[in-house]
Design a protein around this motif. Structure first.
Motif, short mmCIF file in Angstrom:
data_model
loop_
_atom_site.label_atom_id
_atom_site.label_comp_id
_atom_site.label_asym_id
_atom_site.label_seq_id
_atom_site.Cartn_x
_atom_site.Cartn_y
_atom_site.Cartn_z
N GLY A 41 0.70 -1.22 0.06
CA GLY A 41 0.09 0.10 -0.03
C GLY A 41 0.82 1.34 0.03
N LYS A 42 2.14 1.10 -0.47
CA LYS A 42 2.98 2.24 -0.55
C LYS A 42 2.98 3.22 -2.00
CE LYS A 42 6.02 0.64 2.93
NZ LYS A 42 7.42 0.07 3.48
N ALA A 43 2.21 2.82 -2.68
CA ALA A 43 1.98 3.22 -3.94
C ALA A 43 0.59 4.00 -4.26
CB ALA A 43 2.44 2.39 -4.99
N GLY A 44 0.42 5.16 -4.70
CA GLY A 44 -0.75 5.64 -5.02
C GLY A 44 -1.06 5.53 -6.52
N LEU A 45 0.03 5.56 -7.21
CA LEU A 45 -0.05 5.37 -8.63
C LEU A 45 0.97 4.40 -9.03
CD1 LEU A 45 -0.97 6.36 -11.64
CD2 LEU A 45 0.56 8.12 -11.44
N VAL A 46 0.50 3.33 -10.02
CA VAL A 46 1.81 2.56 -10.57
C VAL A 46 1.70 2.72 -12.10
CG1 VAL A 46 1.97 0.15 -11.23
CG2 VAL A 46 0.97 0.71 -8.94
N ILE A 47 2.65 3.01 -12.86
CA ILE A 47 2.97 3.28 -14.14
C ILE A 47 3.63 2.33 -14.74
CG2 ILE A 47 3.81 4.87 -15.77
CD1 ILE A 47 3.31 7.14 -13.96
N ALA A 51 4.21 -0.70 -18.46
CA ALA A 51 3.37 -1.24 -19.62
C ALA A 51 2.38 -2.39 -19.21
CB ALA A 51 4.76 -1.84 -20.64
N ARG A 52 2.56 -3.38 -20.29
CA ARG A 52 1.33 -4.58 -19.94
C ARG A 52 1.27 -5.04 -18.62
NH1 ARG A 52 3.47 -6.78 -24.88
NH2 ARG A 52 4.63 -8.03 -23.50
N SER A 53 2.61 -5.50 -18.02
CA SER A 53 2.59 -6.23 -16.75
C SER A 53 2.05 -5.36 -15.47
CB SER A 53 4.09 -6.60 -16.55
OG SER A 53 4.84 -5.48 -16.25
N ALA A 54 1.99 -3.77 -15.61
CA ALA A 54 1.35 -3.12 -14.81
C ALA A 54 -0.05 -3.40 -14.22
CB ALA A 54 1.44 -1.76 -14.93
N LEU A 55 -0.66 -4.14 -15.53
CA LEU A 55 -2.00 -4.40 -15.07
C LEU A 55 -2.39 -5.48 -13.90
CD1 LEU A 55 -5.09 -4.65 -16.24
CD2 LEU A 55 -4.34 -6.71 -17.42
N PHE A 56 -1.27 -6.25 -13.53
CA PHE A 56 -1.35 -6.96 -12.42
C PHE A 56 -0.96 -6.42 -11.06
CE2 PHE A 56 -0.39 -9.79 -16.23
CZ PHE A 56 -1.60 -10.62 -16.13
N ALA A 57 -0.76 -5.22 -10.94
CA ALA A 57 -0.16 -4.66 -9.85
C ALA A 57 -1.30 -5.02 -8.62
CB ALA A 57 -0.12 -3.28 -10.00
N PRO A 58 -0.83 -5.36 -7.58
CA PRO A 58 -1.63 -5.81 -6.25
C PRO A 58 -1.91 -4.85 -5.65
CG PRO A 58 0.63 -6.30 -5.72
CD PRO A 58 0.73 -5.63 -7.23
N LEU A 59 -2.34 -3.91 -5.94
CA LEU A 59 -2.87 -2.71 -5.33
C LEU A 59 -4.17 -2.89 -4.24
CD1 LEU A 59 -3.21 0.05 -8.11
CD2 LEU A 59 -1.61 0.15 -6.30
N PRO A 60 -3.95 -2.40 -3.11
CA PRO A 60 -5.15 -2.66 -2.17
C PRO A 60 -6.50 -2.46 -2.30
CG PRO A 60 -3.83 -1.10 -1.23
CD PRO A 60 -3.16 -1.52 -2.35
N ARG A 61 -6.63 -1.08 -3.30
CA ARG A 61 -7.99 -0.71 -3.64
C ARG A 61 -8.11 0.12 -4.90
NH1 ARG A 61 -11.34 3.26 -1.13
NH2 ARG A 61 -13.68 2.72 -1.10
N PRO A 62 -7.74 -0.61 -5.86
CA PRO A 62 -7.63 0.43 -7.21
C PRO A 62 -8.86 0.85 -7.48
CG PRO A 62 -7.66 -1.98 -7.55
CD PRO A 62 -7.45 -1.92 -6.28
N GLY A 63 -8.94 2.10 -8.14
CA GLY A 63 -10.19 2.79 -8.36
C GLY A 63 -10.21 3.22 -9.83
N LEU A 64 -9.02 3.46 -10.38
CA LEU A 64 -8.89 4.07 -11.74
C LEU A 64 -7.79 3.18 -12.35
CD1 LEU A 64 -9.50 6.19 -13.79
CD2 LEU A 64 -7.77 7.40 -12.69
N ILE A 65 -8.08 2.70 -13.77
CA ILE A 65 -7.13 2.41 -14.65
C ILE A 65 -7.13 2.78 -15.91
CG2 ILE A 65 -6.22 -0.15 -15.85
CD1 ILE A 65 -7.95 -1.76 -13.54
N ILE A 66 -6.11 3.31 -16.50
CA ILE A 66 -5.95 4.23 -17.68
C ILE A 66 -4.98 3.52 -18.64
CG2 ILE A 66 -4.91 6.40 -18.70
CD1 ILE A 66 -5.23 7.61 -15.63
N VAL A 67 -5.81 3.12 -19.75
CA VAL A 67 -4.91 2.60 -20.90
C VAL A 67 -4.55 3.55 -22.04
CG1 VAL A 67 -4.76 0.41 -22.42
CG2 VAL A 67 -5.98 0.44 -20.31
#
Length: 819
Positions: free
Chosen positions: A373-379, A381-397
């Motif tokens: 939970g130390k990341a607010g934004l993950v930037i 390529a493709r593999s970022a889709l699997f980022a284990p965020l605790p509460r994702p609210g927005l995905i931008i492609v």
């Protein structure tokens, strides 16, 4: 091995093997606290010990005899439970083993490497004495005897007959993971030590240089890296040893965070105000975020319309609501560019970059930061889709149309489509942004599946660049040949240089010469492993295959007939770079392609020099067509617009329009109008005409009409079955039997069987790749559920039938590259 018919708890585990489904194992009481969702476990599986991933803890069924979990590998989970449904959907939709889906999602190097080994039985040792000395069986048994615990050099199917005879036992071995926390030596004060009492012991006669400052820093700062103290104090190593010996300090090992973020290369100052179309787009997105329900938005903003600022404000808004965001870019270099823009305004603390361009250690550290939970934004390529965020609210492609979002190896997934599914599962908002949306996404927009948000103007109402099409077909009295630069483009480059502006030249071919042809026998110099010609690279003075890496020294004789007479044809980015240096002496030319960006960080360095106007002309492949913003660029030249049109793919027209529109969008983004010169042999093709007029609607209508007539996506779903083998004959026969088997299954489905069309088998356009002969079958159907049911039912059956023939089946759902 322990078994239990009844226990209070068991784990549903996905094993890291090519098998479908999950398996239940009993959790021994002593491991109950450590066995958490997301942890890896060693489990017995088919007489072997393998790695598995805990997906769920459930009550143990009373009517089943379960095997025990042998060991919990991880002290803390590697992914959270909210990621599990998405991973299982990926496995089901793309028909890929769930354990290997998880392997693909986790940071590279984290998993141990599985391989097959073997050990001799007593019967095998006796067979070594009785089998003929020149027999293959004896040779294999002797190798196993002499290479205990080593990876078998043959496929398991070749060794299996010896196991059935009782001569040996095949086992699964695991080479331990190579990635984990980076541990370093730290120094800290022992408990109860006070600075004042320590300083009293430091007498003038015994005091070393900087000793008081050293003690103050260590005693006040808690644990400090020993390397930092040694760098700060020239005699730091002596001081550390001295005060550890006196019992004041102690050393210990602790994890060190590997921060891949370098300097901020591309600054992004906040604009004074948003423009009306940006306000409208942002208002719609904020309203969707406030509802905290799933919403898919297609942001169709032309190049230079200010989409990135909308992304930034949307991320700000979702962070203010206590949720997190993922921003995906199609290329690693563009992800690095976007990272710089966001870090320059958000700071480093909450921005994490995650992609395959990082080292294994960096990826591990970034993954664990995200998980904690130390990341607010993950930037990324493709593999970022699997980022284990605790509460994702927005995905931008970003650049959602880009074919790079489709993975072409192992787990063949479409990251854009999968992003929509993950957002739906997370009750999040997904933004698909593009100046040239894919036909499928735009169709979803106008049909109401996605919310279509339009941004039809450039910021500050800057005009779109003028697009001039140059017909490269030779005139009546002209000779054909390899003309790279037309007179019109040469003059435009000269004028741009004189005006002190910058030029981008796009050519989607690497190398110097594209073809070596013998003038005596007519044969080209080809790769022995692939059905392609070798490409000459001047810098290395070698002929190379861009598919398998095979290379030769430059030849003076034809390898087919042995005579002299090789002639070179064609051109790539390397030759174009040399031509420019010759035509425009004194100009500063740089090249951005796979050959110049192999080293980590090299692409960003080239882009930085160009952004700071240290380069006049940038030559590149498709890497330069992405969403970069260089205000000094007033001229863009497209050297060969027809290359993508020649692809044997129904999307060839779409890709051509997108590439031309995207690269044209790099021109005129400052206060001077841009110009684009497109060199083509097909000036009347509808994709080129639409790109020239900046007319996406007319292009879409034409493309939609063609696809509807032919029954291609978005009016159907596709799956490609590719068969690969060492023997051309056996591969062709396997393809024919596979197609016949599928048609037979469909004929037994009275209603649904007619909904799926089987095309082929045919030899793949690239009929040989990396030593494998290739055939393919295309399935086409209107209902994804029917296609999925068919593929899931036949996949294992077909693989078992093909394996004895040495033929491998590769299943590609929603294929993009059909060469």
């Amino acid at each position: 091995m322990k078994h239990s018919k009844k226990s209070p708890c068991c784990a549903r585990i996905a094993v890291a093997r090519p098998v479908k489904g999950t398996f239940h194992y009993r959790i021994p009481p002593e491991q109950a606290g450590a066995a958490r969702v997301g942890c890896r476990a060693l489990v017995p599986f088919r007489n072997r010990t393998v790695t598995g991933y805990i997906l769920e803890r459930v009550p143990a069924p009373e009517d089943r005899d379960l095997k025990d979990v042998l060991e919990i590998i991880d002290p803390e989970p590697l992914f959270n439970d909210r990621l599990v449904p998405f991973l299982e959907w990926m496995a089901e939709y793309y028909i890929y083993p769930i354990g290997q889906v998880i392997q693909s999602a986790l940071p590279a190097g984290l998993n141990g490497t599985h391989f097959s080994t073997a050990r001799l039985t007593e019967a095998g040792r006796e067979a070594l004495c009785t089998l003929p000395g020149d027999s293959d069986e004896r040779a294999m048994l002797a190798w196993v005897r002499d290479h205990h615990g080593k990876r078998l050099p043959w496929p398991v199917r070749k060794v299996s007959p010896l196991e059935r005879k009782g001569y040996l036992v095949i086992e699964e071995a695991v080479r331990e993971r190579r990635t984990g926390p980076l541990m370093r030596v730290f120094v800290r004060p022992r408990p109860g030590i006070e600075l004042s009492s320590v300083l009293r012991d430091v007498t003038e006669s015994s005091k070393a240089k900087g000793e008081v400052e050293f003690l103050k820093e260590v005693l006040a700062g808690g644990g400090m890296p020993a390397t930092a103290l040694k760098a700060r104090f020239p005699n730091g190593e002596y001081l550390i040893r001295k005060w550890i010996k006196r019992g004041v300090l102690e050393s210990y090992k602790g994890p060190v965070y590997r921060n891949p973020a370098g300097e901020v290369i591309f600054l992004s100052p906040a604009p004074a105000r948003l423009y009306e179309q940006q306000e409208r787009a942002l208002s719609h997105i904020k309203a969707a975020l406030d509802r905290e329900r799933f919403s898919a938005c297609l942001l169709h903003g032309i190049t230079g319309s200010g989409k990135t600022e909308v992304y930034y404000r949307a991320v700000e808004h979702v962070l203010s609501k206590g949720r997190q965001a993922i921003l995906m870019a199609p290329e690693i270099s563009l992800a690095g560019y976007m990272e710089g823009l966001f870090r320059s305004r958000m700071g480093e603390e909450g921005v994490v970059v995650y992609h395959s361009g990082l080292s294994r250690g960096e990826r591990y550290d970034q993954w664990m930061r995200i998980l904690k939970g130390k990341a607010g934004l993950v930037i990324g390529a493709r593999s970022a889709l699997f980022a284990p965020l605790p509460r994702p609210g927005l995905i931008i492609v970003d650049e959602e149309h880009d074919v790079a979002y489709k993975q072409e190896r192992n787990l063949r997934y479409q990251a854009r489509d999968a992003a929509v599914v993950r957002a739906k599962m997370e009750r999040a908002v997904v933004i698909l942004g593009s100046g040239t949306p894919s036909v499928q996404s735009y169709h979803n927009g106008i049909s109401g599946r996605y919310h279509l948000i339009s941004m039809p103007e450039r910021v500050e109402k800057r005009p779109l660049p003028e697009v001039r099409v140059v017909d490269m077909r030779p005139g009546e009295n002209e000779k054909g040949g390899d003309r790279m630069l037309s007179p019109e483009l040469r003059d435009a480059i000269d004028d741009t240089l004189c005006a002190g502006n910058q030029t981008i030249l796009f050519l989607n071919r690497r190398g110097y010469y594209r073809l070596h042809l013998c003038s005596v026998c007519g044969q080209s110099v080809r790769c022995p492993n692939c059905d392609v010609a070798l490409v000459y690279h001047l810098r290395e003075d070698r002929l190379s295959c861009h598919y398998c890496g095979f290379n030769l020294e430059n030849l003076d004789r034809c390898p087919s007939c042995g005579r002299q007479g090789l002639r070179s044809f064609g051109f790539g980015t390397e030759k174009l770079e040399h031509e420019l240096l010759s035509c425009f002496p004194g100009s500063r030319v740089a090249r951005l392609d796979m050959d110049t960006t192999r080293r980590k960080g090299q692409a960003l360095k080239i882009l930085k020099r160009f952004s700071e106007h240290e380069t006049d002309i940038l030559v590149g492949t498709q890497m330069i067509t992405k969403g970069y913003d260089f205000p000094g660029v007033t001229l863009v030249g497209v050297i060969a617009a027809d290359l993508s049109l020649s692809f044997p793919d129904f999307r060839a027209g779409e890709r051509t329009f997108q590439i031309l529109s995207q690269v044209a969008g790099r021109a005129g983004r400052g206060d001077r109008r841009g110009c684009v010169i497109v060199q083509t042999f097909n000036p009347d093709h509808y994709a080129i005409r639409a790109a020239r007029a900046h007319d996406f609607p007319s292009f879409f209508e034409r493309e939609k009409e063609l696809r509807e007539q032919l029954g291609y996506p978005p009016f159907s779903h596709l799956a490609c079955l590719r068969l690969e083998g060492n023997s051309r004959k056996r591969t062709a026969q396997g393809a024919a039997r596979t197609a016949e088997s599928i048609r037979g299954i469909l004929s037994r489905w009275p209603k649904r069987g007619k909904e799926v069309q089987v095309l082929g088998p045919v030899e793949a356009p690239l009929s040989k790749l990396k030593g494998k002969y290739r055939w393919q079958i295309l399935l086409k159907g209107r209902k994804v559920s029917v296609m999925g049911h068919l593929l899931a039912g036949i996949e294992s059956q077909l693989k078992r039938a093909l394996e004895p023939e040495g033929v491998r089946l590769v299943l590609d759902v929603d294929p993009y590259q059909m060469v």
